[in-house]
Design a protein around this motif. Structure first.
Motif, PDB file in Angstrom:
ATOM      1  N   ALA A   8       0.686  -1.262  -0.065  1.00  0.00           N
ATOM      2  CA  ALA A   8       0.072  -0.052  -0.007  1.00  0.00           C
ATOM      3  C   ALA A   8       0.686   1.251  -0.016  1.00  0.00           C
ATOM      4  CB  ALA A   8      -0.852   0.012   1.150  1.00  0.00           C
ATOM      5  N   LEU A   9       0.323   2.354  -0.429  1.00  0.00           N
ATOM      6  CA  LEU A   9       1.005   3.622  -0.533  1.00  0.00           C
ATOM      7  C   LEU A   9       0.917   4.138   0.962  1.00  0.00           C
ATOM      8  CD1 LEU A   9      -0.073   5.167  -3.946  1.00  0.00           C
ATOM      9  CD2 LEU A   9       2.011   4.238  -3.412  1.00  0.00           C
ATOM     10  N   GLY A  10       1.986   4.530   1.500  1.00  0.00           N
ATOM     11  CA  GLY A  10       2.100   4.927   2.802  1.00  0.00           C
ATOM     12  C   GLY A  10       2.007   6.622   2.771  1.00  0.00           C
ATOM     13  N   PRO A  11       1.924   7.078   4.035  1.00  0.00           N
ATOM     14  CA  PRO A  11       1.639   8.654   4.214  1.00  0.00           C
ATOM     15  C   PRO A  11       3.025   9.330   3.970  1.00  0.00           C
ATOM     16  CG  PRO A  11       1.666   7.762   6.391  1.00  0.00           C
ATOM     17  CD  PRO A  11       1.590   6.540   5.335  1.00  0.00           C
ATOM     18  N   PRO A  65      -1.416  13.006   7.751  1.00  0.00           N
ATOM     19  CA  PRO A  65      -2.034  12.009   8.847  1.00  0.00           C
ATOM     20  C   PRO A  65      -1.627  10.847   8.301  1.00  0.00           C
ATOM     21  CG  PRO A  65      -3.494  13.621   7.645  1.00  0.00           C
ATOM     22  CD  PRO A  65      -2.341  13.789   6.872  1.00  0.00           C
ATOM     23  N   GLN A  66      -1.519   9.816   9.274  1.00  0.00           N
ATOM     24  CA  GLN A  66      -1.053   8.315   8.976  1.00  0.00           C
ATOM     25  C   GLN A  66      -2.219   7.466   8.676  1.00  0.00           C
ATOM     26  OE1 GLN A  66       2.289   7.234   9.932  1.00  0.00           O
ATOM     27  NE2 GLN A  66       2.204   9.491   9.566  1.00  0.00           N
ATOM     28  N   LEU A 105      -7.556   3.829   5.643  1.00  0.00           N
ATOM     29  CA  LEU A 105      -7.490   2.893   6.883  1.00  0.00           C
ATOM     30  C   LEU A 105      -5.976   3.526   7.671  1.00  0.00           C
ATOM     31  CD1 LEU A 105      -8.910   0.483   8.032  1.00  0.00           C
ATOM     32  CD2 LEU A 105      -7.183  -0.826   7.110  1.00  0.00           C
ATOM     33  N   ARG A 106      -6.411   3.669   9.146  1.00  0.00           N
ATOM     34  CA  ARG A 106      -4.886   4.209   9.794  1.00  0.00           C
ATOM     35  C   ARG A 106      -3.765   3.226   9.441  1.00  0.00           C
ATOM     36  NH1 ARG A 106      -5.393   8.490  11.995  1.00  0.00           N
ATOM     37  NH2 ARG A 106      -3.585   8.450  13.696  1.00  0.00           N
ATOM     38  N   LEU A 147      -1.841  -2.457   9.540  1.00  0.00           N
ATOM     39  CA  LEU A 147      -0.504  -3.293   9.785  1.00  0.00           C
ATOM     40  C   LEU A 147      -1.208  -4.426  10.735  1.00  0.00           C
ATOM     41  CD1 LEU A 147       2.454  -1.029  10.251  1.00  0.00           C
ATOM     42  CD2 LEU A 147       1.914  -2.687   8.465  1.00  0.00           C
ATOM     43  N   ALA A 148      -2.171  -4.218  11.520  1.00  0.00           N
ATOM     44  CA  ALA A 148      -2.587  -5.189  12.547  1.00  0.00           C
ATOM     45  C   ALA A 148      -3.571  -6.152  11.543  1.00  0.00           C
ATOM     46  CB  ALA A 148      -3.511  -4.650  13.543  1.00  0.00           C
ATOM     47  N   ARG A 149      -4.065  -5.679  10.706  1.00  0.00           N
ATOM     48  CA  ARG A 149      -4.982  -6.702   9.698  1.00  0.00           C
ATOM     49  C   ARG A 149      -4.072  -7.570   9.132  1.00  0.00           C
ATOM     50  NH1 ARG A 149     -10.121  -3.357   7.469  1.00  0.00           N
ATOM     51  NH2 ARG A 149     -10.939  -2.666   9.366  1.00  0.00           N
ATOM     52  N   CYS A 150      -2.934  -6.900   8.195  1.00  0.00           N
ATOM     53  CA  CYS A 150      -1.882  -7.590   7.490  1.00  0.00           C
ATOM     54  C   CYS A 150      -0.513  -7.434   7.941  1.00  0.00           C
ATOM     55  CB  CYS A 150      -2.048  -7.077   6.025  1.00  0.00           C
ATOM     56  SG  CYS A 150      -1.150  -7.774   4.854  1.00  0.00           S
TER      57      CYS A 150
END
Length: 69
Positions: free
Chosen positions: A28-31, A36-37, A55-56, A61-64
């Protein structure tokens, strides 16, 4: 005459190509620093694992845990 072309996930495809990564990995593209995160566009593999744009970062990262930003 004006012509418009819509290329799905264009920014993500450009980032993947420049990083020599395949679109079939959970990425995923990060901030940007100071933004905002929140997660940006993500690959279909990441979406299948519950990650979606907006998504935050911590929740994504908790989901994947294997998610690459």
């Amino acid at each position: 005459m004006i012509l418009t072309i819509l290329i799905p996930r264009f920014a993500l495809r450009i980032a993947l190509r420049s990083a020599h990564r395949a679109i079939d990995a959970p990425i995923a593209l990060g901030p940007q620093p100071g933004d905002p995160q929140l997660i940006g566009l993500c690959t279909p593999a990441a979406e299948q694992l519950g990650v979606e744009a907006g998504l935050r970062v911590a929740e994504a990262l908790a989901r994947c845990p294997d998610l690459e930003l």
